[in-house]
Design an enzyme around this catalytic site. Structure first.
Site, PDB file in Angstrom:
ATOM      1  CG  ASP A  42      -2.155  -0.717   1.085  1.00 49.15           C
ATOM      2  OD1 ASP A  42      -2.442  -1.110  -0.038  1.00 49.15           O
ATOM      3  OD2 ASP A  42      -2.872  -0.883   2.089  1.00 49.15           O
ATOM      4  CE  LYS A  64      -8.079  -0.380  -1.582  1.00 45.44           C
ATOM      5  NZ  LYS A  64      -7.344  -0.691  -0.364  1.00 45.44           N
ATOM      6  CG  MET A 173      -8.070   7.345   6.609  1.00 44.45           C
ATOM      7  SD  MET A 173      -8.990   5.971   5.920  1.00 44.45           S
ATOM      8  CE  MET A 173      -9.797   5.326   7.367  1.00 44.45           C
TER       9      MET A 173
HETATM   10  N1  SAH Z   1      -4.131   0.226   9.026  1.00 46.59           N
HETATM   11  C1  SAH Z   1      -3.505   1.498   9.314  1.00 46.59           C
HETATM   12  C2  SAH Z   1      -4.451   2.664   9.112  1.00 46.59           C
HETATM   13  C3  SAH Z   1      -4.975   2.803   7.699  1.00 46.59           C
HETATM   14  S1  SAH Z   1      -5.958   4.241   7.502  1.00 46.59           S
HETATM   15  C4  SAH Z   1      -2.933   1.474  10.725  1.00 46.59           C
HETATM   16  O1  SAH Z   1      -3.260   0.587  11.530  1.00 46.59           O
HETATM   17  O2  SAH Z   1      -2.109   2.343  11.020  1.00 46.59           O
HETATM   18  C5  SAH Z   1      -4.774   5.404   6.938  1.00 46.59           C
HETATM   19  C6  SAH Z   1      -4.635   6.535   7.924  1.00 46.59           C
HETATM   20  O3  SAH Z   1      -3.723   6.186   8.948  1.00 46.59           O
HETATM   21  C7  SAH Z   1      -4.052   7.813   7.342  1.00 46.59           C
HETATM   22  O4  SAH Z   1      -5.043   8.562   6.703  1.00 46.59           O
HETATM   23  C8  SAH Z   1      -3.541   8.503   8.579  1.00 46.59           C
HETATM   24  O5  SAH Z   1      -4.591   9.111   9.284  1.00 46.59           O
HETATM   25  C9  SAH Z   1      -3.056   7.331   9.406  1.00 46.59           C
HETATM   26  N2  SAH Z   1      -1.599   7.105   9.309  1.00 46.59           N
HETATM   27  C10 SAH Z   1      -1.001   5.966   8.929  1.00 46.59           C
HETATM   28  N3  SAH Z   1       0.343   6.068   9.038  1.00 46.59           N
HETATM   29  C11 SAH Z   1       0.592   7.305   9.512  1.00 46.59           C
HETATM   30  C12 SAH Z   1       1.773   8.011   9.856  1.00 46.59           C
HETATM   31  N4  SAH Z   1       2.983   7.466   9.738  1.00 46.59           N
HETATM   32  N5  SAH Z   1       1.656   9.280  10.323  1.00 46.59           N
HETATM   33  C13 SAH Z   1       0.450   9.840  10.466  1.00 46.59           C
HETATM   34  N6  SAH Z   1      -0.700   9.231  10.151  1.00 46.59           N
HETATM   35  C14 SAH Z   1      -0.636   7.973   9.692  1.00 46.59           C
END
Ligand code: SAH
Length: 256
Positions: A42, A64, A173
């Site tokens: 991803d 995506k 998000m």
């Molecule tokens: N499965 C992932 C989340 C997916 S949704 C998890 O458990 O972390 C994607 C969202 O995660 C992004 O829109 C943002 O809000 C957050 N996100 C993921 N990695 C991030 C990072 N390194 N720094 C800040 N926000 C992050």
């Protein structure tokens, strides 16, 4: 007569890549990556994590884009079925934890429907690690006894009152809809002066934190960059005590 070779189906690993910093990969994730044939990854997976994949493994980007999520999801699934059908071991590598807003459960169910053996390898979710490493604990005995992780994606018809009594909110998000979210939370009963923080590119070398209030967001005075996590709650104030490198932080209204 030679018997036709029966192809054994490959296995799918739904694997969490952690929040960004490759050292936050689990030992199990690293071991599985080192042995796999194909990696479908991803947008939020950092390039350093891909270096753990076996040399020679096919690395396929399946991030995506807005507006074409459904087509991409279908294409991802076709790739899983194709490679597993060829007997390959397929890693579906997702940012953070695969089952936290990652559509991991959908892929898991579909894989099982196709008779593909599937194993989950949990990852450290950004929802927990990104605020923590930015100096924002989600709970604290005197400040916060509860937290909720919520999506900020497509939240038009939400009853925001349900979030008024939770001490700490972690919103993923939520950047695009931040103004509507903040207004909703205030309407739902949260205080406009409540502290908030956007943690941008958390756990990476370019992490930046933007501190503000709920009202600042509601009046569109904050301009964070993606990916970011929005934390709402009094725990944000603890950051000043916990972070010893203030050079990394920004104050409200600062652009990165
Ligand atoms: N499965 C992932 C989340 C997916 S949704 C998890 O458990 O972390 C994607 C969202 O995660 C992004 O829109 C943002 O809000 C957050 N996100 C993921 N990695 C991030 C990072 N390194 N720094 C800040 N926000 C992050």
């Amino acid at each position: 007569m030679p018997t036709p070779s029966v192809h054994k189906k490959g296995k799918l690993y739904l694997l969490g890549a952690g929040p960004g910093d490759p050292e936050l990969l689990t030992l199990k994730a690293a071991r599985v990556l080192k042995a796999c044939d194909v990696v479908l990854y991803d947008r939020l997976v950092s390039p350093e994590v891909l270096r753990y994949a076996r040399r020679g493994a096919a690395l396929i980007y399946v991030g995506k884009h807005e507006g074409e999520q459904e087509q991409t999801q279908q294409a991802i699934f076709e790739l899983i079925v194709r490679y597993a059908g060829e007997g390959k071991s397929v890693v579906r590598l997702k940012g953070g934890d695969p089952l936290v807003f990652g559509r991991g459960a959908e892929e898991w169910i579909r894989a099982l429907e196709h008779g593909i053996e599937t194993e989950l390898v949990p990852g450290i979710s950004s929802a927990l690690a990104v605020p923590a490493l930015a100096g924002i604990p989600l709970t604290h005995r005197r400040v916060s006894r509860s937290f909720a992780v919520i999506t900020g994606h497509q939240r038009q018809d939400v009853d925001w009152r349900q979030y008024a009594l939770i001490d700490t909110l972690v919103i993923l998000m939520g950047i695009k809809n931040r103004v509507a979210i903040a207004n909703g939370l205030i309407r739902g009963g949260r205080r406009p002066e409540e502290p908030v923080a956007f943690v941008q590119r958390g756990t990476t070398a370019s992490e930046a934190v933007l501190e503000a209030t709920l009202e600042d967001i509601a009046t569109d005075r904050t301009h964070p960059q993606r990916p970011a996590i929005l934390v709402v709650g009094e725990v944000v104030r603890l950051r000043q005590q916990l972070i010893s490198a203030p050079a990394r932080s920004e104050q409200c209204h600062g652009e990165t």
